[in-house]
Design a protein around this motif. Structure first.
Motif, mmCIF file in Angstrom:
data_model
loop_
_atom_site.group_PDB
_atom_site.id
_atom_site.type_symbol
_atom_site.label_atom_id
_atom_site.label_comp_id
_atom_site.label_asym_id
_atom_site.label_seq_id
_atom_site.Cartn_x
_atom_site.Cartn_y
_atom_site.Cartn_z
ATOM 1 N N LYS A 215 -7.885 6.439 -50.248
ATOM 2 C CA LYS A 215 -8.433 5.996 -51.542
ATOM 3 C C LYS A 215 -8.516 4.473 -51.612
ATOM 4 C CE LYS A 215 -4.102 6.020 -54.063
ATOM 5 N NZ LYS A 215 -3.355 6.459 -55.196
ATOM 6 N N ASP A 216 -7.537 3.759 -50.979
ATOM 7 C CA ASP A 216 -7.589 2.297 -50.959
ATOM 8 C C ASP A 216 -8.752 1.797 -50.102
ATOM 9 O OD1 ASP A 216 -5.361 2.183 -52.584
ATOM 10 O OD2 ASP A 216 -3.957 1.997 -50.903
ATOM 11 N N LEU A 217 -8.970 2.448 -48.963
ATOM 12 C CA LEU A 217 -10.098 2.060 -48.097
ATOM 13 C C LEU A 217 -11.434 2.387 -48.766
ATOM 14 C CD1 LEU A 217 -8.713 3.234 -44.644
ATOM 15 C CD2 LEU A 217 -8.723 0.926 -45.600
ATOM 16 N N GLU B 32 9.179 -6.962 -42.929
ATOM 17 C CA GLU B 32 8.216 -8.055 -42.936
ATOM 18 C C GLU B 32 7.579 -8.284 -41.567
ATOM 19 O OE1 GLU B 32 8.039 -12.596 -44.539
ATOM 20 O OE2 GLU B 32 9.163 -11.058 -45.604
ATOM 21 N N TRP B 33 8.356 -8.192 -40.489
ATOM 22 C CA TRP B 33 7.784 -8.427 -39.168
ATOM 23 C C TRP B 33 6.782 -7.340 -38.796
ATOM 24 C CZ3 TRP B 33 8.559 -4.928 -35.204
ATOM 25 C CH2 TRP B 33 9.582 -4.000 -35.381
ATOM 26 N N LYS B 34 6.966 -6.124 -39.333
ATOM 27 C CA LYS B 34 5.987 -5.066 -39.090
ATOM 28 C C LYS B 34 4.670 -5.393 -39.797
ATOM 29 C CE LYS B 34 8.985 -1.073 -38.401
ATOM 30 N NZ LYS B 34 9.365 0.233 -38.931
ATOM 31 N N MET B 35 4.774 -5.977 -40.981
ATOM 32 C CA MET B 35 3.560 -6.317 -41.729
ATOM 33 C C MET B 35 2.716 -7.334 -40.961
ATOM 34 S SD MET B 35 3.211 -4.614 -44.483
ATOM 35 C CE MET B 35 2.005 -5.564 -45.355
ATOM 36 N N ALA C 94 -8.369 5.692 -28.357
ATOM 37 C CA ALA C 94 -8.302 4.693 -27.287
ATOM 38 C C ALA C 94 -8.613 3.303 -27.836
ATOM 39 C CB ALA C 94 -9.278 5.061 -26.178
ATOM 40 N N GLU C 95 -9.584 3.238 -28.719
ATOM 41 C CA GLU C 95 -9.952 1.949 -29.305
ATOM 42 C C GLU C 95 -8.822 1.393 -30.176
ATOM 43 O OE1 GLU C 95 -13.516 0.300 -32.142
ATOM 44 O OE2 GLU C 95 -13.920 2.005 -30.828
ATOM 45 N N ILE C 96 -8.215 2.244 -30.983
ATOM 46 C CA ILE C 96 -7.106 1.818 -31.840
ATOM 47 C C ILE C 96 -5.931 1.348 -30.971
ATOM 48 C CG2 ILE C 96 -5.410 2.603 -33.536
ATOM 49 C CD1 ILE C 96 -8.220 2.166 -34.642
ATOM 50 N N HIS D 298 -1.370 -1.451 -39.364
ATOM 51 C CA HIS D 298 -1.099 -1.051 -40.746
ATOM 52 C C HIS D 298 -1.699 0.320 -41.028
ATOM 53 C CE1 HIS D 298 0.270 -5.102 -41.678
ATOM 54 N NE2 HIS D 298 -0.763 -5.532 -40.983
ATOM 55 N N ARG D 299 -1.066 1.011 -41.962
ATOM 56 C CA ARG D 299 -1.603 2.291 -42.433
ATOM 57 C C ARG D 299 -2.027 2.105 -43.883
ATOM 58 N NH1 ARG D 299 0.059 7.307 -39.734
ATOM 59 N NH2 ARG D 299 0.979 6.684 -37.775
#
Length: 159
Positions: A98-100, A85-88, A151-153, A93-94
């Motif tokens: 197909k979802d994007l 949960e703390w990662k969420m 670099a931006e990410i 996020h990855r």
């Protein structure tokens, strides 16, 4: 001419033996002495039981290995998809492509927010939770473009 032979057939194997012969083209053929022939007592039942036991043991070992490998693979898959949960809340996020693609309505023109030298930014709504997101898509894979994107990410991640 005299020929002594033995033959036996079974479900799995067949055995044929010529035990002896006597042949003469002129005159009388010598009589065959059958006292030296082997005894034709049926095979020992132990051999059949040993084969059956070996077959069952081999099958069980193979099944055990297959089940163990399947359980290990399933366990790895569970841990791979486990997101704490703390990662969420705090970690990047990855998402699957197909979802994007679905969230941005196929990266349609109406969803386009802006574009830069190496990427375009689209407005999207995630199908899983209805959250509005901005999706950045690289236009062309050049070394400079990918480096700038990484670099931006990384900067976003530190923020």
């Amino acid at each position: 001419m005299y020929v002594a032979f033995s033959a036996a057939t079974g479900v799995v194997f067949e055995e044929n033996y010529i035990l002896c012969w006597s042949f003469n083209t002129n005159g009388t053929v010598a009589f065959l002495n059958t006292s030296d022939f082997p005894s034709f007592i049926p095979r020992d039942i132990k051999n059949s039981n040993a084969r059956l036991t070996a077959g069952i043991t081999t099958t069980c070992v193979v099944l055990l290995v297959v089940v163990a490998a399947s359980l290990v693979r399933l366990k790895r898959k569970q841990y791979r998809n486990l997101i704490e949960e703390w990662k969420m809340e705090y970690w990047p996020h990855r998402f699957q492509y197909k979802d994007l693609h679905f969230a941005t309505k196929g990266f349609g023109e109406k969803q386009l927010l802006g574009c830069g030298g190496f990427s375009q930014v689209y407005k999207g709504v995630l199908p899983t939770n209805g959250l509005q997101v901005a999706v950045k898509r690289i236009l062309r894979e050049t070394d400079d473009g990918v480096k700038d994107f990484i670099a931006e990410i990384s900067s976003f991640g530190r923020l």
